[in-house]
Design an enzyme around this catalytic site. Structure first.
Site, PDB file in Angstrom:
ATOM      1  N   THR A  19       0.871  -1.190   0.000  1.00  0.00           N
ATOM      2  CA  THR A  19       0.000   0.000   0.000  1.00  0.00           C
ATOM      3  C   THR A  19       0.907   1.240   0.000  1.00  0.00           C
ATOM      4  O   THR A  19       1.343   1.661  -1.061  1.00  0.00           O
ATOM      5  CB  THR A  19      -0.978   0.009   1.200  1.00  0.00           C
ATOM      6  OG1 THR A  19      -0.248  -0.116   2.402  1.00  0.00           O
ATOM      7  CG2 THR A  19      -1.986  -1.130   1.076  1.00  0.00           C
ATOM      8  N   LYS A  23       4.066  -7.042   3.954  1.00  0.00           N
ATOM      9  CA  LYS A  23       3.864  -5.637   3.607  1.00  0.00           C
ATOM     10  C   LYS A  23       3.533  -4.894   4.888  1.00  0.00           C
ATOM     11  O   LYS A  23       2.968  -5.465   5.833  1.00  0.00           O
ATOM     12  CB  LYS A  23       2.758  -5.467   2.571  1.00  0.00           C
ATOM     13  CG  LYS A  23       1.359  -5.599   3.107  1.00  0.00           C
ATOM     14  CD  LYS A  23       0.548  -4.357   2.836  1.00  0.00           C
ATOM     15  CE  LYS A  23       0.226  -3.654   4.136  1.00  0.00           C
ATOM     16  NZ  LYS A  23      -0.358  -2.340   3.952  1.00  0.00           N
ATOM     17  N   THR A  59       2.188  -6.037  11.816  1.00  0.00           N
ATOM     18  CA  THR A  59       2.675  -6.697  10.636  1.00  0.00           C
ATOM     19  C   THR A  59       2.036  -6.110   9.412  1.00  0.00           C
ATOM     20  O   THR A  59       2.618  -6.104   8.365  1.00  0.00           O
ATOM     21  CB  THR A  59       2.226  -8.156  10.629  1.00  0.00           C
ATOM     22  OG1 THR A  59       0.822  -8.178  10.421  1.00  0.00           O
ATOM     23  CG2 THR A  59       2.541  -8.816  11.921  1.00  0.00           C
ATOM     24  N   GLU A  75       6.751   4.668   7.425  1.00  0.00           N
ATOM     25  CA  GLU A  75       6.397   5.850   6.643  1.00  0.00           C
ATOM     26  C   GLU A  75       7.313   7.026   6.992  1.00  0.00           C
ATOM     27  O   GLU A  75       7.353   7.471   8.128  1.00  0.00           O
ATOM     28  CB  GLU A  75       4.914   6.179   6.855  1.00  0.00           C
ATOM     29  CG  GLU A  75       4.048   5.115   6.181  1.00  0.00           C
ATOM     30  CD  GLU A  75       2.556   5.249   6.447  1.00  0.00           C
ATOM     31  OE1 GLU A  75       1.778   4.696   5.659  1.00  0.00           O
ATOM     32  OE2 GLU A  75       2.171   5.895   7.431  1.00  0.00           O
ATOM     33  N   ASN A  86       0.756  10.773   5.354  1.00  0.00           N
ATOM     34  CA  ASN A  86      -0.503  10.514   6.058  1.00  0.00           C
ATOM     35  C   ASN A  86      -1.486  11.655   6.066  1.00  0.00           C
ATOM     36  O   ASN A  86      -2.642  11.467   6.429  1.00  0.00           O
ATOM     37  CB  ASN A  86      -0.211  10.048   7.477  1.00  0.00           C
ATOM     38  CG  ASN A  86       0.314   8.643   7.451  1.00  0.00           C
ATOM     39  OD1 ASN A  86      -0.363   7.745   6.967  1.00  0.00           O
ATOM     40  ND2 ASN A  86       1.540   8.457   7.915  1.00  0.00           N
ATOM     41  N   SER A 141      -6.399  10.706  -0.612  1.00  0.00           N
ATOM     42  CA  SER A 141      -6.699  11.494  -1.810  1.00  0.00           C
ATOM     43  C   SER A 141      -5.882  11.035  -3.007  1.00  0.00           C
ATOM     44  O   SER A 141      -5.057  10.164  -2.907  1.00  0.00           O
ATOM     45  CB  SER A 141      -6.482  12.968  -1.524  1.00  0.00           C
ATOM     46  OG  SER A 141      -5.289  13.152  -0.808  1.00  0.00           O
TER      47      SER A 141
END
Lengths: 417, 417
Positions: free
Chosen positions: A165, A191, A202, A289, A412, A417
């Site tokens: 993702t 992932k 996870t 991230e 984030n 969007s």
């Protein structure tokens, strides 16, 4: 595949590893357009007859429909005499989607079951992406026939890509164990990037082995590795509704079966499995991230392991610690703060804090010979070790986390969007 | 005073309020150069003979020396027959400074005691700023004579400025209660911007009243207001080592003394005090590091108040919820995630989530009539209300927080430099 504007993490490995083929496991991936365009987003994994299955799942009370479904299926037994399958989509988590969530799970797993001739009770599923939007499951069902025709033992790398993702690189790890009469292979993909906290942190993990091992022992081996892998990482302290790890053993290795985790080969298998789990967990942190630093937090000397875990987690989750690391600021005062807020027993005058092999603070006070310049230089490393000894007992816990940067905000503040 | 590059919060009030003078309380501030240059950084507050004192402090196990000292002094009794004083410095927290921390406290409070002729047992102190660096207390001691000469009943606004660290505006609030025979006045100042979590999330707060009320009742009135003020706000989930609230009542009001919190005037006093506390707490959130949104999280229908608090805090502390708010994204799926991770009893199918007066989700599902455009438009407001009803019981808790923005990273990745 990174989203536009989200470059590959600087902590990514140079390349996706060469995963060994696991006899009895095949993969196929396709672009179903669940949400993303121009990339694969559905993966089908077929596991041959006679496989043994184990799993671990998020403790969230708002678990996604597919997680509840997997748990119910596994509770009925992990022996997949007629084979098993896993179907995964990215782009939509099918979480908080009411009764329709379960209907979507039934539609997708039912279609896989009839396409592959496997009982639906052994078709597992995962969905990852936005929470609260209905899953357009018909788009997934539509590609299942095509996926079934293209199943391939060498498809793990493509699968690792299809399940991404906000991940910026695909994640895989493997190990080989010398069994009695042959090798035992373990290969896994994962992932995860955000919404990572250590109650099964996870997002999604699939691990396969050709070991011959009964489901009960397999589950035991899996459970024994969680505390030092997926339950020991945090990116942002947020726990996903979709976290799932499925471990399948096909029994196709030439090696003798594993009948105990205490036997030399049983021990070696469990250790290799835990190594693969830890490596995958580390890759999730390395793709945290916005991450620019990979940080190991090693807590020792706590009154109990539970206390050590509280302290490690308080440090690893602290926005002030994580921003200081991002700024390459050796601000160990924020470590003191995090120890203080953790709720664990702590005595200021027995606390020792080290960065790498440098003692920064001890005996309730800045260490003699503390060298701000050396500490600052250390913070420029991409991999950091922060050690805290509480000086109270034998409790210990190591956790892994990343820094908190502008990249996290970028990703984030506009994810949907 | 904002640091260069940290503009005044967009959530700041237009001006510092006109605080009423509290008879028996005087302030003076000075630039002692503890760390900051070109601004005031030390404040002395003298409280007249006969005052009653109450307090509340951080629960951190790595509390600063001055917090421990204040707690020890208050434990011996809050009746300051010979007067009391508070000395505060910004720029250095005197936390994790070993035995030298207490020596600094003794030096500073001792100097104030002898300068003002007050027992050291009623000289309280606070230090706020960097953790782990020795406090250059001689710089503070040096200005005490000057401060004592300049004590002024109208000095509260200057004091509110001198105690700021990363704050971008000074914080004050007041209330007036009609007592029997005269008015009772309450006025408070606070500082706080980051390292704010609800175990006495205040950083520093000083509230004064001219009420005639014994220390025990005063403490009771204070304790009753913490749950809906300083223990109900969070900026970044990090708990300071220095949090302290000191409340002093001078008894100089013409109004009759308060002898019970159940009497009409006792109730009115407690309510007014709680209002001042809540207002100061809200100002801390409005000055949350990098904040651009002021967010009220209202949780109802929980199985217990403790559960409601868990849910409210999980939402208010979630980096993913806070970044979605920063991005003006009506991503209510992240609220579902936060409810799920909170550890509180929750039933997906009984959960209702509202933004403002819009129902976004109910019955385990996106609400009928859900309008993404309207929800997105709502997110553009500077003040937001997020309501979650768990549909299980009567437990309730309201908390206040802010969004998580690039500004937070900017401020905290280089705080020490």
């Amino acid at each position: 595949m990174a989203k536009a504007g989200h470059p590959v993490s600087p902590l990514a490995p140079a390349a996706f590893p060469d995963l060994p083929v696991i006899d009895g496991v095949e993969f196929a991936s396709a672009a179903a357009g669940v949400k993303y365009q121009g990339r694969t987003d559905v993966t089908l994994i077929r596991i041959a007859e006679g496989a043994q299955i184990a799993g671990a799942f998020t403790k969230s009370s708002t678990r996604a429909a597919c997680v509840l479904d997997n748990q119910a299926k596994l509770a009925m037994g992990g022996s997949a005499d007629q084979g098993a399958a896993i179907i995964v989509n990215s782009g939509n988590a099918n979480a908080f989607t009411g009764a329709r969530g379960q209907e979507s799970v039934n539609a997708v797993t039912g279609a896989v079951a009839s396409e592959l001739g496997i009982p639906a009770a052994h078709v597992f599923s995962s969905s990852t992406g936005v929470i609260g939007e209905p899953l357009p499951h018909e788009r997934i069902v539509k590609v299942i026939g095509d996926l079934a025709r293209r199943l391939d033992r060498a498809g793990a790398a493509d699968a690792a890509r299809a399940i991404m993702t906000t991940d910026t690189f695909p994640k895989g790890a493997s190990a080989t164990v010398a069994g009695e009469g042959g090798e035992i292979r373990i290969a896994g993909i994962a992932k995860g990037s955000g919404m990572i906290a250590p109650d099964m942190a996870t997002m999604l993990v699939y691990i396969f082995t050709d070991a011959r091992i009964p489901a009960g022992l397999l589950q035991q081996a899996l459970d024994g590795g969680l505390g030092s892998s997926f339950n020991a990482i945090t990116v942002d302290s947020d726990t996903s509704t979709s976290d799932a790890l499925i471990l399948a053993a096909t029994g196709r290795s030439a090696a003798a079966g594993i009948t105990s985790l205490e036997s030399p080969v049983g021990q070696a298998f469990a250790e290799a499995l835990h190594r693969v789990m830890r490596e995958l967990a580390h890759l999730v942190v390395r793709d945290g991230e916005g991450a620019t630093k990979f940080v190991e937090i090693r807590v020792t000397g706590a009154a109990s392991d539970a206390d050590a875990r509280k302290v490690a987690r308080a440090i690893a989750d602290s926005p002030l610690v994580k921003t200081a690391i991002a700024g390459e600021d050796a601000n160990w005062g924020r470590i003191v703060m995090a120890v203080g807020k953790s709720g664990a027993s702590a005595d200021r005058d027995r606390l020792t804090i080290c960065f790498g092999d440098m003692i920064l603070a001890e005996n309730g006070w800045r260490a003699e010979g503390y060298d701000e310049g050396r500490a600052s230089a250390y913070m420029k490393n991409q991999e950091l070790l922060i050690s805290v000894d509480l000086g109270l007992g034998e409790g210990a816990q190591t956790m892994w986390t990343c820094d908190l940067t502008h990249g996290y905000i970028d990703i984030n503040a506009d994810y949907r969007s």
